[in-house]
Design a protein around this motif. Sequence first.
Motif, mmCIF file in Angstrom:
data_model
loop_
_atom_site.group_PDB
_atom_site.id
_atom_site.type_symbol
_atom_site.label_atom_id
_atom_site.label_comp_id
_atom_site.label_asym_id
_atom_site.label_seq_id
_atom_site.Cartn_x
_atom_site.Cartn_y
_atom_site.Cartn_z
ATOM 1 N N ALA A 69 -0.552 8.566 3.692
ATOM 2 C CA ALA A 69 0.737 7.820 3.901
ATOM 3 C C ALA A 69 0.904 7.472 5.290
ATOM 4 C CB ALA A 69 1.969 8.453 3.238
ATOM 5 N N TRP A 70 0.651 8.580 6.277
ATOM 6 C CA TRP A 70 1.185 8.165 7.482
ATOM 7 C C TRP A 70 0.208 7.297 8.198
ATOM 8 C CZ3 TRP A 70 -2.093 8.803 11.743
ATOM 9 C CH2 TRP A 70 -3.211 9.700 11.528
ATOM 10 N N GLU A 71 -1.212 7.266 7.716
ATOM 11 C CA GLU A 71 -1.966 5.906 8.232
ATOM 12 C C GLU A 71 -1.566 4.635 7.916
ATOM 13 O OE1 GLU A 71 -6.360 8.112 7.887
ATOM 14 O OE2 GLU A 71 -5.542 7.273 6.385
ATOM 15 N N VAL A 72 -0.869 4.572 6.562
ATOM 16 C CA VAL A 72 -0.272 3.246 6.326
ATOM 17 C C VAL A 72 1.129 3.068 7.007
ATOM 18 C CG1 VAL A 72 0.734 2.018 4.095
ATOM 19 C CG2 VAL A 72 -1.307 3.562 4.027
ATOM 20 N N VAL B 82 7.142 12.252 9.679
ATOM 21 C CA VAL B 82 7.312 13.082 8.672
ATOM 22 C C VAL B 82 5.988 13.227 7.355
ATOM 23 C CG1 VAL B 82 8.801 13.283 6.633
ATOM 24 C CG2 VAL B 82 9.715 12.271 8.837
ATOM 25 N N TRP B 83 5.247 12.257 7.484
ATOM 26 C CA TRP B 83 4.245 12.229 6.227
ATOM 27 C C TRP B 83 3.013 12.804 6.858
ATOM 28 C CZ3 TRP B 83 4.899 11.163 1.182
ATOM 29 C CH2 TRP B 83 6.174 10.417 0.682
ATOM 30 N N ARG B 84 2.843 12.959 8.155
ATOM 31 C CA ARG B 84 1.530 13.675 8.993
ATOM 32 C C ARG B 84 1.443 15.028 8.320
ATOM 33 N NH1 ARG B 84 -3.182 12.544 11.052
ATOM 34 N NH2 ARG B 84 -3.467 14.132 12.832
ATOM 35 N N PRO B 85 0.225 15.500 7.949
ATOM 36 C CA PRO B 85 -0.066 16.557 7.263
ATOM 37 C C PRO B 85 0.308 17.665 8.186
ATOM 38 C CG PRO B 85 -1.841 15.202 6.640
ATOM 39 C CD PRO B 85 -0.756 14.382 7.606
ATOM 40 N N GLU B 86 1.072 18.813 8.061
ATOM 41 C CA GLU B 86 0.870 20.174 8.762
ATOM 42 C C GLU B 86 1.775 19.678 10.083
ATOM 43 O OE1 GLU B 86 -2.594 21.956 9.345
ATOM 44 O OE2 GLU B 86 -3.331 21.624 7.294
ATOM 45 N N ALA C 17 0.985 -1.331 0.041
ATOM 46 C CA ALA C 17 0.142 0.135 -0.086
ATOM 47 C C ALA C 17 0.807 1.377 -0.028
ATOM 48 C CB ALA C 17 -0.924 0.002 1.293
ATOM 49 N N PHE C 18 1.933 1.232 0.818
ATOM 50 C CA PHE C 18 2.867 2.349 1.001
ATOM 51 C C PHE C 18 3.632 2.446 -0.385
ATOM 52 C CE2 PHE C 18 6.466 4.859 2.289
ATOM 53 C CZ PHE C 18 5.905 5.843 2.783
ATOM 54 N N SER C 19 3.833 1.602 -0.986
ATOM 55 C CA SER C 19 4.732 1.694 -2.210
ATOM 56 C C SER C 19 3.726 2.215 -3.413
ATOM 57 C CB SER C 19 5.424 0.226 -2.709
ATOM 58 O OG SER C 19 4.432 -0.640 -3.013
ATOM 59 N N HIS C 20 2.532 1.525 -3.535
ATOM 60 C CA HIS C 20 1.554 2.366 -4.347
ATOM 61 C C HIS C 20 1.004 3.675 -4.192
ATOM 62 C CE1 HIS C 20 1.560 -1.220 -6.681
ATOM 63 N NE2 HIS C 20 1.259 -2.064 -5.707
ATOM 64 N N LEU C 21 1.688 4.401 -3.098
ATOM 65 C CA LEU C 21 1.244 5.571 -2.870
ATOM 66 C C LEU C 21 2.323 6.501 -3.849
ATOM 67 C CD1 LEU C 21 0.460 6.014 0.668
ATOM 68 C CD2 LEU C 21 -1.052 6.856 -1.038
ATOM 69 N N ARG C 22 3.207 5.968 -4.239
ATOM 70 C CA ARG C 22 4.144 6.405 -5.204
ATOM 71 C C ARG C 22 4.740 7.995 -4.455
ATOM 72 N NH1 ARG C 22 -0.018 5.042 -8.229
ATOM 73 N NH2 ARG C 22 0.354 3.177 -9.109
ATOM 74 N N GLU C 23 5.034 7.668 -3.203
ATOM 75 C CA GLU C 23 5.795 8.937 -2.605
ATOM 76 C C GLU C 23 4.822 10.208 -2.526
ATOM 77 O OE1 GLU C 23 9.806 9.882 -3.414
ATOM 78 O OE2 GLU C 23 10.153 7.859 -3.569
ATOM 79 N N ASN C 24 3.360 9.911 -2.562
ATOM 80 C CA ASN C 24 2.616 10.937 -2.474
ATOM 81 C C ASN C 24 1.974 10.961 -0.967
ATOM 82 O OD1 ASN C 24 2.215 12.110 -5.218
ATOM 83 N ND2 ASN C 24 1.369 9.946 -5.546
ATOM 84 N N PRO C 25 1.943 12.006 -0.502
ATOM 85 C CA PRO C 25 1.313 11.996 1.197
ATOM 86 C C PRO C 25 0.104 11.253 1.157
ATOM 87 C CG PRO C 25 1.303 14.336 0.086
ATOM 88 C CD PRO C 25 1.897 13.406 -0.831
ATOM 89 N N PHE C 26 -0.805 11.581 0.110
ATOM 90 C CA PHE C 26 -2.206 10.950 0.195
ATOM 91 C C PHE C 26 -2.537 10.491 -1.341
ATOM 92 C CE2 PHE C 26 -2.806 15.360 -0.354
ATOM 93 C CZ PHE C 26 -3.984 15.474 -1.164
ATOM 94 N N ILE C 27 -3.816 9.848 -1.201
ATOM 95 C CA ILE C 27 -4.542 9.553 -2.582
ATOM 96 C C ILE C 27 -6.045 10.013 -2.220
ATOM 97 C CG2 ILE C 27 -5.293 7.694 -4.322
ATOM 98 C CD1 ILE C 27 -2.576 6.466 -4.132
ATOM 99 N N ASP C 28 -6.527 10.584 -3.230
ATOM 100 C CA ASP C 28 -7.871 10.924 -3.010
ATOM 101 C C ASP C 28 -8.657 10.108 -3.973
ATOM 102 O OD1 ASP C 28 -10.459 12.005 -2.798
ATOM 103 O OD2 ASP C 28 -9.817 14.098 -2.897
ATOM 104 N N TYR C 29 -9.628 9.194 -3.418
ATOM 105 C CA TYR C 29 -10.445 8.271 -4.382
ATOM 106 C C TYR C 29 -11.535 8.867 -4.843
ATOM 107 C CZ TYR C 29 -6.821 4.847 -3.485
ATOM 108 O OH TYR C 29 -5.522 4.133 -3.305
ATOM 109 N N LYS C 30 -11.909 10.120 -4.758
ATOM 110 C CA LYS C 30 -13.150 10.751 -5.141
ATOM 111 C C LYS C 30 -13.300 10.422 -6.657
ATOM 112 C CE LYS C 30 -13.682 14.515 -1.973
ATOM 113 N NZ LYS C 30 -13.444 15.840 -1.588
ATOM 114 N N GLN C 31 -12.297 10.470 -7.393
ATOM 115 C CA GLN C 31 -12.299 10.413 -8.927
ATOM 116 C C GLN C 31 -12.666 8.871 -9.365
ATOM 117 O OE1 GLN C 31 -8.337 11.072 -10.340
ATOM 118 N NE2 GLN C 31 -8.765 13.335 -10.348
#
Length: 183
Positions: free
Chosen positions: A67-70, A96-100, A44-58
């Motif tokens: 990422a921090w949750e993973v 480090v990955w936690r927002p703000e 799961a973390f590797s499929h985030l591709r170094e993004n802090p999050f993925i929004d699945y609304k699309q």
Amino acid sequence: CFSPQAFNKTIEKDNSLAVGYFQRGFVHLQLEMYEEALSDYHMAFSHLRENPFIDYKQLGLRHILYAWEVLYSTAAVQCHLQQWQEARVTLEKAVVWRPERRTAILELALERVQDHLFLEPMLVPLGELFRPRKKEVEQLDSKDFLGKPKVISSIIPNDEYIGFEPLRPQKQGFYEPSASALR
């Protein structure tokens, strides 16, 4: 309630779906299949591709995978495997990955790991992931990706070929206008 088979089918259809691995990791953790859970969280973390999050609304899903949750859930599995040092390192990476940089939950988790206490993994709330709201589905507009059909005809009057192919070389004497075209 949850079954790894349902998530296996999801991952087979889209093996880049990070949230599929994330949820299957949770199921494996609940089933005490810790090695499988750890593998799923790493995927799961590797499929985030170094993004802090993925929004699945699309995709019509109401969830954002962070990422921090993973990483937090990865640390939870490492605790069950008695890998306390690895869990601490994973949680420090999650900071480090936690927002703000709001890290209260992670600081508490670090204290729990220091005291060799287990962590509860994160999960997608029930009904959030694979059930888009009925209202959203009903209002989806169909999209015409191909556009309107167009009639394509030859400029050669005697050409009866119908279909698509690359340009054909013209033969000598092939183009003979019909009698009506001469008038």
